[in-house]
Design a protein around this motif. Structure first.
Motif, PDB file in Angstrom:
ATOM      1  N   HIS A 123      43.453  46.932  35.939  1.00  0.00           N
ATOM      2  CA  HIS A 123      42.317  46.537  35.108  1.00  0.00           C
ATOM      3  C   HIS A 123      42.666  45.167  34.522  1.00  0.00           C
ATOM      4  N   LEU A 124      41.853  44.185  34.813  1.00  0.00           N
ATOM      5  CA  LEU A 124      42.166  42.798  34.442  1.00  0.00           C
ATOM      6  C   LEU A 124      41.270  42.328  33.303  1.00  0.00           C
ATOM      7  N   LYS A 125      41.906  41.833  32.235  1.00  0.00           N
ATOM      8  CA  LYS A 125      41.193  41.216  31.126  1.00  0.00           C
ATOM      9  C   LYS A 125      41.564  39.727  31.097  1.00  0.00           C
ATOM     10  N   ILE A 126      40.553  38.886  31.002  1.00  0.00           N
ATOM     11  CA  ILE A 126      40.790  37.447  30.874  1.00  0.00           C
ATOM     12  C   ILE A 126      40.129  36.970  29.585  1.00  0.00           C
ATOM     13  N   THR A 127      40.942  36.456  28.693  1.00  0.00           N
ATOM     14  CA  THR A 127      40.423  35.821  27.482  1.00  0.00           C
ATOM     15  C   THR A 127      40.431  34.316  27.714  1.00  0.00           C
ATOM     16  N   GLY A 128      39.242  33.758  27.822  1.00  0.00           N
ATOM     17  CA  GLY A 128      39.116  32.338  28.123  1.00  0.00           C
ATOM     18  C   GLY A 128      38.818  31.535  26.867  1.00  0.00           C
ATOM     19  N   LYS A 183      30.857  26.198  24.607  1.00  0.00           N
ATOM     20  CA  LYS A 183      30.324  27.495  25.000  1.00  0.00           C
ATOM     21  C   LYS A 183      29.745  27.468  26.412  1.00  0.00           C
ATOM     22  N   GLU A 184      29.114  26.358  26.786  1.00  0.00           N
ATOM     23  CA  GLU A 184      28.482  26.268  28.101  1.00  0.00           C
ATOM     24  C   GLU A 184      29.502  26.411  29.225  1.00  0.00           C
ATOM     25  N   VAL A 185      30.695  25.878  29.020  1.00  0.00           N
ATOM     26  CA  VAL A 185      31.753  26.002  30.028  1.00  0.00           C
ATOM     27  C   VAL A 185      32.160  27.456  30.180  1.00  0.00           C
ATOM     28  N   GLN A 212      37.218  42.381  32.788  1.00  0.00           N
ATOM     29  CA  GLN A 212      36.609  42.154  31.483  1.00  0.00           C
ATOM     30  C   GLN A 212      36.896  40.709  31.068  1.00  0.00           C
ATOM     31  N   PHE A 213      35.837  39.949  30.789  1.00  0.00           N
ATOM     32  CA  PHE A 213      36.000  38.544  30.401  1.00  0.00           C
ATOM     33  C   PHE A 213      35.624  38.377  28.935  1.00  0.00           C
ATOM     34  N   ASN A 214      36.538  37.809  28.144  1.00  0.00           N
ATOM     35  CA  ASN A 214      36.316  37.593  26.720  1.00  0.00           C
ATOM     36  C   ASN A 214      36.294  36.088  26.426  1.00  0.00           C
ATOM     37  N   PRO A 215      35.127  35.512  26.153  1.00  0.00           N
ATOM     38  CA  PRO A 215      35.061  34.078  25.852  1.00  0.00           C
ATOM     39  C   PRO A 215      35.387  33.802  24.380  1.00  0.00           C
ATOM     40  N   ILE A 216      36.207  32.789  24.139  1.00  0.00           N
ATOM     41  CA  ILE A 216      36.551  32.365  22.779  1.00  0.00           C
ATOM     42  C   ILE A 216      36.243  30.871  22.667  1.00  0.00           C
ATOM     43  N   VAL A 217      35.229  30.525  21.882  1.00  0.00           N
ATOM     44  CA  VAL A 217      34.866  29.123  21.692  1.00  0.00           C
ATOM     45  C   VAL A 217      35.721  28.551  20.565  1.00  0.00           C
ATOM     46  N   SER A 218      36.639  27.652  20.913  1.00  0.00           N
ATOM     47  CA  SER A 218      37.544  27.098  19.913  1.00  0.00           C
ATOM     48  C   SER A 218      38.300  25.916  20.491  1.00  0.00           C
ATOM     49  N   LYS A 219      38.633  24.962  19.640  1.00  0.00           N
ATOM     50  CA  LYS A 219      39.579  23.924  20.027  1.00  0.00           C
ATOM     51  C   LYS A 219      40.968  24.542  20.091  1.00  0.00           C
ATOM     52  N   LEU A 220      41.824  23.921  20.870  1.00  0.00           N
ATOM     53  CA  LEU A 220      43.154  24.486  21.089  1.00  0.00           C
ATOM     54  C   LEU A 220      43.908  24.678  19.782  1.00  0.00           C
ATOM     55  N   SER A 257      29.310  13.706  25.457  1.00  0.00           N
ATOM     56  CA  SER A 257      29.177  14.094  26.858  1.00  0.00           C
ATOM     57  C   SER A 257      28.555  15.483  26.961  1.00  0.00           C
ATOM     58  N   LEU A 258      27.758  15.672  27.986  1.00  0.00           N
ATOM     59  CA  LEU A 258      27.130  16.962  28.239  1.00  0.00           C
ATOM     60  C   LEU A 258      28.129  17.900  28.881  1.00  0.00           C
ATOM     61  N   SER A 259      28.025  19.182  28.575  1.00  0.00           N
ATOM     62  CA  SER A 259      28.937  20.155  29.161  1.00  0.00           C
ATOM     63  C   SER A 259      28.787  20.190  30.675  1.00  0.00           C
ATOM     64  N   SER A 260      27.564  20.003  31.167  1.00  0.00           N
ATOM     65  CA  SER A 260      27.349  19.986  32.619  1.00  0.00           C
ATOM     66  C   SER A 260      28.118  18.848  33.275  1.00  0.00           C
ATOM     67  N   GLU A 261      28.203  17.691  32.575  1.00  0.00           N
ATOM     68  CA  GLU A 261      28.974  16.564  33.097  1.00  0.00           C
ATOM     69  C   GLU A 261      30.464  16.885  33.090  1.00  0.00           C
ATOM     70  N   ASP A 262      30.927  17.516  32.019  1.00  0.00           N
ATOM     71  CA  ASP A 262      32.344  17.888  31.936  1.00  0.00           C
ATOM     72  C   ASP A 262      32.729  18.832  33.070  1.00  0.00           C
ATOM     73  N   ILE A 263      31.870  19.802  33.333  1.00  0.00           N
ATOM     74  CA  ILE A 263      32.140  20.762  34.403  1.00  0.00           C
ATOM     75  C   ILE A 263      32.191  20.053  35.753  1.00  0.00           C
ATOM     76  N   LEU A 264      31.283  19.118  35.955  1.00  0.00           N
ATOM     77  CA  LEU A 264      31.233  18.389  37.222  1.00  0.00           C
ATOM     78  C   LEU A 264      32.463  17.513  37.407  1.00  0.00           C
ATOM     79  N   ILE A 265      32.870  16.811  36.351  1.00  0.00           N
ATOM     80  CA  ILE A 265      34.050  15.947  36.425  1.00  0.00           C
ATOM     81  C   ILE A 265      35.300  16.771  36.701  1.00  0.00           C
ATOM     82  N   GLN A 266      35.411  17.926  36.033  1.00  0.00           N
ATOM     83  CA  GLN A 266      36.552  18.809  36.274  1.00  0.00           C
ATOM     84  C   GLN A 266      36.560  19.274  37.728  1.00  0.00           C
TER      85      GLN A 266
END
Length: 350
Positions: free
Chosen positions: A151-156, A161-163, A183-191, A82-91
């Motif tokens: 000061h807000l930090k969000i680690t997502g 990665k596209e999400v 401050q937004f910190n992206p972490i690409v990983s499975k749970l 599945s494409l990430s764009s599709e996942d985002i749309l379905i969500q």
């Protein structure tokens, strides 16, 4: 099963599905095949709520059968990316069409606001960061906090990665418009692969961890036994099966293989794997505990779909997902494209 097929003019599709599941659980593949064939004739992904649900459950049973043939299973799933764009749309569809996520986000944000009332630096770890609306609403609320916003930090954390790129864009844009310190910190990983020791958590931060409909996946043990077999050993076992197939028909060989797998499977109530909690869950919770969060908010479905045997899981899953399919029936027109996509790509895949 043949009698059911012959006399089932008025048979409830769910009753037939349960009989098929019993056949799959016991390794009776021929009878399961007869039942699944008939289900395909009386159910449709475009029918009523019962027909749609039975359609997706029968598909899952079919995949469970071929899963014991790794080559066939991989061949059938090789093109299902599945494409990430599709996942985002379905969500997005699920967020807009059903009230569950909105309510969860509302409660989560309120808990964070109350727990972090006097904190100057707030760090949120989102274990499945995919919906910007939740954190945008939190920014709007904290903006008007007496004494000014923290000061807000969000680690997502998300496996795509596209999400996270979409999340970063929406959150930083909104924070810029509000002149909010974010401050937004992206972490690409499975749970299950999250490395908590290397997350950007610093001393002095008030830490909150949030999880929405994610932790239940760590309880599953169905494939853990298979995962303990090395690829070389698995290949050797498959080769031996092929050599010893002899003059048996393919269906007879598969049925024998399924019975053996059932005896050794953690689906069995006698399996050692079913006697204790999931080791993945224990490791995960201990890793989070070491971070010493001030707050942790968990949202989970009110159903345990990780029972000790197949029939127990199917029974609970039917009860749980029937409510979701009924919810879609009562809130969205059957011809809605959004509903069809949500049903097939989200609820169906679950």
């Amino acid at each position: 099963m043949r009698e059911l097929r012959w006399d089932s003019q008025g048979l409830n599709p769910i009753s037939l599905l349960i009989e098929c599941a019993k056949c799959v659980a016991s390794g009776s593949i021929k009878n399961a095949d007869i039942g699944l064939e008939y289900i395909s004739q009386i159910s449709s992904p475009d029918g009523d709520a019962v027909q749609r649900m039975v359609t997706y459950f029968s598909k899952a049973l079919g995949y469970r059968i071929v899963k014991h043939l790794p080559g066939v299973y991989k061949a059938l799933n090789s093109s299902k990316t599945s494409l990430s764009s599709e996942d985002i749309l379905i969500q997005k569809y699920f967020y807009e069409l059903c009230p569950f996520l909105k309510f969860s986000y509302l409660i989560t944000n309120q808990a964070i606001i109350e727990a972090m009332e006097c904190e100057k630096v707030v760090h949120i770890i989102d274990l499945h960061c995919s919906e910007p609306a939740q954190w945008i609403n939190l920014l709007l609320t904290l903006k008007d906090r007496p004494g000014g916003p923290p000061h807000l930090k969000i680690t997502g954390i998300h496996e795509k990665k596209e999400v996270l790129d979409q999340m970063s864009f929406h959150l930083t844009t909104e924070a810029g418009n509000l002149d909010f310190p974010l401050q937004f910190n992206p972490i690409v990983s499975k749970l299950e692969d999250v490395d908590f020791e290397n997350l950007p958590v610093k001393t002095g931060e008030a830490l909150a961890i949030t999880s929405v409909l994610q932790l239940h996946s760590l309880l599953a043990t169905d494939d853990e036994m298979v995962g303990r077999i090395s690829p070389a050993a698995a290949a050797s076992m498959n080769l031996q099966r092929a050599v010893h197939m002899g003059q048996r028909t393919f269906a007879e060989w598969l049925e024998r293989d399924m019975i053996n797998a059932y005896i050794l499977s953690p689906d069995s109530a006698l399996s050692p794997l079913s006697l204790g909690a999931s080791p993945k869950m224990g490791i995960f919770l201990n890793a989070m505990r070491k971070l010493q969060p001030k707050l942790m908010v968990i949202t989970e479905q009110e159903s345990n779909l990780n029972g000790s045997n197949l029939m127990e899981r199917i029974d609970r899953a039917l009860y749980f997902y029937s409510a979701l399919f009924d919810c879609l029936d009562s809130t969205v027109m059957r011809t809605s494209v959004e509903r069809q996509n949500l049903r097939a790509c989200f609820l169906g895949s679950k």
